[in-house]
Scaffold this motif. Structure first.
Motif, PDB file in Angstrom:
ATOM      1  N   ALA A 169     -12.322  14.958   9.821  1.00 47.83           N
ATOM      2  CA  ALA A 169     -11.185  14.002  10.375  1.00 47.83           C
ATOM      3  C   ALA A 169     -10.362  13.859   9.288  1.00 47.83           C
ATOM      4  CB  ALA A 169     -12.013  12.729  10.854  1.00 47.83           C
ATOM      5  N   ILE A 170     -10.424  13.451   8.170  1.00 44.71           N
ATOM      6  CA  ILE A 170      -9.539  13.449   7.157  1.00 44.71           C
ATOM      7  C   ILE A 170     -10.222  13.535   5.739  1.00 44.71           C
ATOM      8  CG2 ILE A 170      -9.686  10.830   7.037  1.00 44.71           C
ATOM      9  CD1 ILE A 170      -6.201  12.590   6.746  1.00 44.71           C
ATOM     10  N   LEU A 171      -9.577  14.166   4.891  1.00 43.86           N
ATOM     11  CA  LEU A 171     -10.251  14.139   3.560  1.00 43.86           C
ATOM     12  C   LEU A 171      -9.035  13.432   2.634  1.00 43.86           C
ATOM     13  CD1 LEU A 171     -11.955  16.028   1.748  1.00 43.86           C
ATOM     14  CD2 LEU A 171     -10.304  17.838   1.752  1.00 43.86           C
ATOM     15  N   ASP A 196     -12.906   8.363  19.077  1.00 54.52           N
ATOM     16  CA  ASP A 196     -13.706   8.536  17.963  1.00 54.52           C
ATOM     17  C   ASP A 196     -12.909   8.859  16.717  1.00 54.52           C
ATOM     18  OD1 ASP A 196     -15.965   7.763  18.971  1.00 54.52           O
ATOM     19  OD2 ASP A 196     -17.031   9.573  19.184  1.00 54.52           O
ATOM     20  N   TYR A 197     -12.010   9.811  16.951  1.00 58.90           N
ATOM     21  CA  TYR A 197     -11.057  10.278  15.783  1.00 58.90           C
ATOM     22  C   TYR A 197     -10.175   9.070  15.313  1.00 58.90           C
ATOM     23  CZ  TYR A 197      -7.289  12.622  13.370  1.00 58.90           C
ATOM     24  OH  TYR A 197      -6.317  13.140  12.429  1.00 58.90           O
ATOM     25  N   ALA A 198      -9.706   8.341  16.519  1.00 60.10           N
ATOM     26  CA  ALA A 198      -8.834   7.120  16.039  1.00 60.10           C
ATOM     27  C   ALA A 198      -9.770   6.187  15.118  1.00 60.10           C
ATOM     28  CB  ALA A 198      -8.361   6.280  17.096  1.00 60.10           C
ATOM     29  N   CYS A 238     -12.125   7.071  13.001  1.00 61.51           N
ATOM     30  CA  CYS A 238     -12.469   7.784  11.894  1.00 61.51           C
ATOM     31  C   CYS A 238     -11.151   7.426  10.900  1.00 61.51           C
ATOM     32  CB  CYS A 238     -12.780   9.092  11.899  1.00 61.51           C
ATOM     33  SG  CYS A 238     -14.364   9.530  12.621  1.00 61.51           S
ATOM     34  N   ILE A 239     -10.079   7.570  11.503  1.00 54.84           N
ATOM     35  CA  ILE A 239      -8.675   7.660  10.817  1.00 54.84           C
ATOM     36  C   ILE A 239      -8.614   5.908  10.365  1.00 54.84           C
ATOM     37  CG2 ILE A 239      -6.271   7.562  10.679  1.00 54.84           C
ATOM     38  CD1 ILE A 239      -7.810  10.495  10.573  1.00 54.84           C
ATOM     39  N   LEU A 240      -8.958   4.894  11.186  1.00 52.01           N
ATOM     40  CA  LEU A 240      -9.030   3.572  10.680  1.00 52.01           C
ATOM     41  C   LEU A 240      -9.886   3.392   9.599  1.00 52.01           C
ATOM     42  CD1 LEU A 240      -9.094   1.885  14.233  1.00 52.01           C
ATOM     43  CD2 LEU A 240      -7.227   1.946  12.594  1.00 52.01           C
ATOM     44  N   ARG A 267       0.822  -1.131   0.134  1.00 48.79           N
ATOM     45  CA  ARG A 267       0.117  -0.129  -0.143  1.00 48.79           C
ATOM     46  C   ARG A 267       0.845   1.196   0.148  1.00 48.79           C
ATOM     47  NH1 ARG A 267      -0.551   4.234   2.331  1.00 48.79           N
ATOM     48  NH2 ARG A 267       0.808   3.580   3.680  1.00 48.79           N
ATOM     49  N   ARG A 268       0.488   2.204  -0.945  1.00 54.20           N
ATOM     50  CA  ARG A 268       1.210   3.468  -0.982  1.00 54.20           C
ATOM     51  C   ARG A 268       0.138   4.621  -1.211  1.00 54.20           C
ATOM     52  NH1 ARG A 268       5.955   4.313  -2.297  1.00 54.20           N
ATOM     53  NH2 ARG A 268       5.736   6.098  -1.458  1.00 54.20           N
ATOM     54  N   SER A 269       0.493   5.730  -0.685  1.00 49.04           N
ATOM     55  CA  SER A 269      -0.182   7.019  -0.958  1.00 49.04           C
ATOM     56  C   SER A 269       0.148   7.513  -2.293  1.00 49.04           C
ATOM     57  CB  SER A 269       0.124   8.199  -0.057  1.00 49.04           C
ATOM     58  OG  SER A 269      -0.453   7.653   1.146  1.00 49.04           O
ATOM     59  N   ALA A 270      -0.980   8.158  -3.095  1.00 51.28           N
ATOM     60  CA  ALA A 270      -0.588   8.730  -4.493  1.00 51.28           C
ATOM     61  C   ALA A 270      -0.573  10.250  -4.304  1.00 51.28           C
ATOM     62  CB  ALA A 270      -1.843   8.512  -5.307  1.00 51.28           C
TER      63      ALA A 270
HETATM   64  C1  FMN Z   1      -3.796  10.783   9.679  1.00 52.75           C
HETATM   65  C2  FMN Z   1      -2.912  11.099   8.301  1.00 52.75           C
HETATM   66  C3  FMN Z   1      -2.874  12.298   7.696  1.00 52.75           C
HETATM   67  C4  FMN Z   1      -1.948  12.664   6.748  1.00 52.75           C
HETATM   68  N1  FMN Z   1      -1.863  13.839   6.048  1.00 52.75           N
HETATM   69  C5  FMN Z   1      -1.598  14.054   5.172  1.00 52.75           C
HETATM   70  C6  FMN Z   1      -1.266  15.421   4.297  1.00 52.75           C
HETATM   71  O1  FMN Z   1      -1.919  16.233   4.753  1.00 52.75           O
HETATM   72  N2  FMN Z   1      -0.647  15.530   3.157  1.00 52.75           N
HETATM   73  C7  FMN Z   1      -0.006  14.497   2.678  1.00 52.75           C
HETATM   74  O2  FMN Z   1       0.636  14.815   1.547  1.00 52.75           O
HETATM   75  N3  FMN Z   1       0.058  13.389   3.075  1.00 52.75           N
HETATM   76  C8  FMN Z   1      -0.809  13.108   4.345  1.00 52.75           C
HETATM   77  N4  FMN Z   1      -0.700  11.810   4.681  1.00 52.75           N
HETATM   78  C9  FMN Z   1      -0.152  10.679   3.871  1.00 52.75           C
HETATM   79  C10 FMN Z   1       1.254  10.394   4.704  1.00 52.75           C
HETATM   80  O3  FMN Z   1       2.046  11.556   4.244  1.00 52.75           O
HETATM   81  C11 FMN Z   1       1.923   9.301   3.760  1.00 52.75           C
HETATM   82  O4  FMN Z   1       1.063   8.121   4.409  1.00 52.75           O
HETATM   83  C12 FMN Z   1       3.252   9.111   4.269  1.00 52.75           C
HETATM   84  O5  FMN Z   1       4.110   9.852   3.270  1.00 52.75           O
HETATM   85  C13 FMN Z   1       3.957   7.675   3.974  1.00 52.75           C
HETATM   86  O6  FMN Z   1       3.699   7.401   2.447  1.00 52.75           O
HETATM   87  P1  FMN Z   1       2.908   6.058   2.014  1.00 52.75           P
HETATM   88  O7  FMN Z   1       1.440   6.235   2.412  1.00 52.75           O
HETATM   89  O8  FMN Z   1       2.711   6.203   0.556  1.00 52.75           O
HETATM   90  O9  FMN Z   1       3.467   4.948   2.795  1.00 52.75           O
HETATM   91  C14 FMN Z   1      -1.357  11.498   6.022  1.00 52.75           C
HETATM   92  C15 FMN Z   1      -1.476  10.137   6.588  1.00 52.75           C
HETATM   93  C16 FMN Z   1      -2.408   9.894   7.794  1.00 52.75           C
HETATM   94  C17 FMN Z   1      -2.405   8.651   8.309  1.00 52.75           C
END
Ligand code: FMN
Length: 194
Positions: free
Chosen positions: A166-168, A118-120, A122-124, A19-22
């Motif tokens: 909580a999160i967008l 509750d915040y925890a 929501c993030i879950l 899993r990775r973030s885009a």
């Molecule tokens: C609660 C939470 C808040 C986050 N907020 C942001 C954010 O505001 N901007 C952002 O670019 N990434 C945000 N992230 C994503 C993290 O930056 C990201 O998970 C981290 O860089 C690791 O990358 P990966 O998810 O690809 O493993 C957030 C992640 C979590 C769990």
């Protein structure tokens, strides 16, 4: 994608570890039904006291565009000059590549301990959506901080006074994945007591 036959546990491990973030999304819109199913997964996260503190707002089309414009504008700081404007425009354009924005909205309990639990949850819930979608080739971009407290963003999403954003998350088919090093193994940070 996970196509080889594996025992279910190993398949789940592989999914979780991949899993990775885009940041930027490519063409294509995941079907709405896929998002609906992922949200049904989300409400099964652990939730202390079973408060079910969440509701979800999904934005697409012009609503998504308005959110992206506002999130970009928030990058502009007074006196920040051209650099701030360039960053704002980049953010705006990146966010506009998403197919949807998903807001996880928390109903704020008066009790601070319950609010934290509750915040925890929501993030879950956001993570659960993310994992369900990741298994289907769809990635998330997370957005927290100032955007979640911005009055204009709150209005765009239709938040009520007693609710917290909580999160967008922005969703879509990732155009590319930002490179980052693998995390250090948990084994290096784990102590076993007996
Ligand atoms: C609660 C939470 C808040 C986050 N907020 C942001 C954010 O505001 N901007 C952002 O670019 N990434 C945000 N992230 C994503 C993290 O930056 C990201 O998970 C981290 O860089 C690791 O990358 P990966 O998810 O690809 O493993 C957030 C992640 C979590 C769990």
């Amino acid at each position: 994608m996970l196509t080889v036959e594996m025992p279910a546990g190993a398949q789940v491990d592989a999914l979780l570890r991949s899993r990775r973030s885009a940041r930027v999304f490519g063409p294509g819109t995941p079907p709405e039904e896929m998002i609906r199913e992922a949200l049904e997964d989300a409400v099964h996260v652990p939730n202390h006291r079973r408060t079910e503190p969440w509701r979800f707002v999904v934005a697409r089309g012009e609503a998504l565009g308005r959110l992206a414009d506002r999130a970009g504008a928030l990058k502009i700081r007074p006196g920040g000059g051209d650099e701030g404007r360039t960053a704002a425009e980049r953010t705006r354009q990146e966010l506009r590549t998403a197919a949807y924005a998903l807001a996880v909205v928390q109903k704020e309990a008066p009790d601070p301990e319950i609010r934290e639990e509750d915040y925890a949850s929501c993030i879950l819930a956001a993570l659960q959506v993310g994992l369900a979608l990741w298994a289907r080739g769809v990635a998330l971009r997370w957005s927290s901080g100032g955007v979640t407290r911005d009055p204009e963003v709150r209005t765009l999403l239709g938040l009520r006074q007693e609710e917290r954003l909580a999160i967008l998350c922005y969703l879509g088919y990732a155009a590319s994945m930002p490179a980052h090093a693998a995390p250090r193994p948990a084994a290096e940070r784990t102590v076993w007591l007996a």
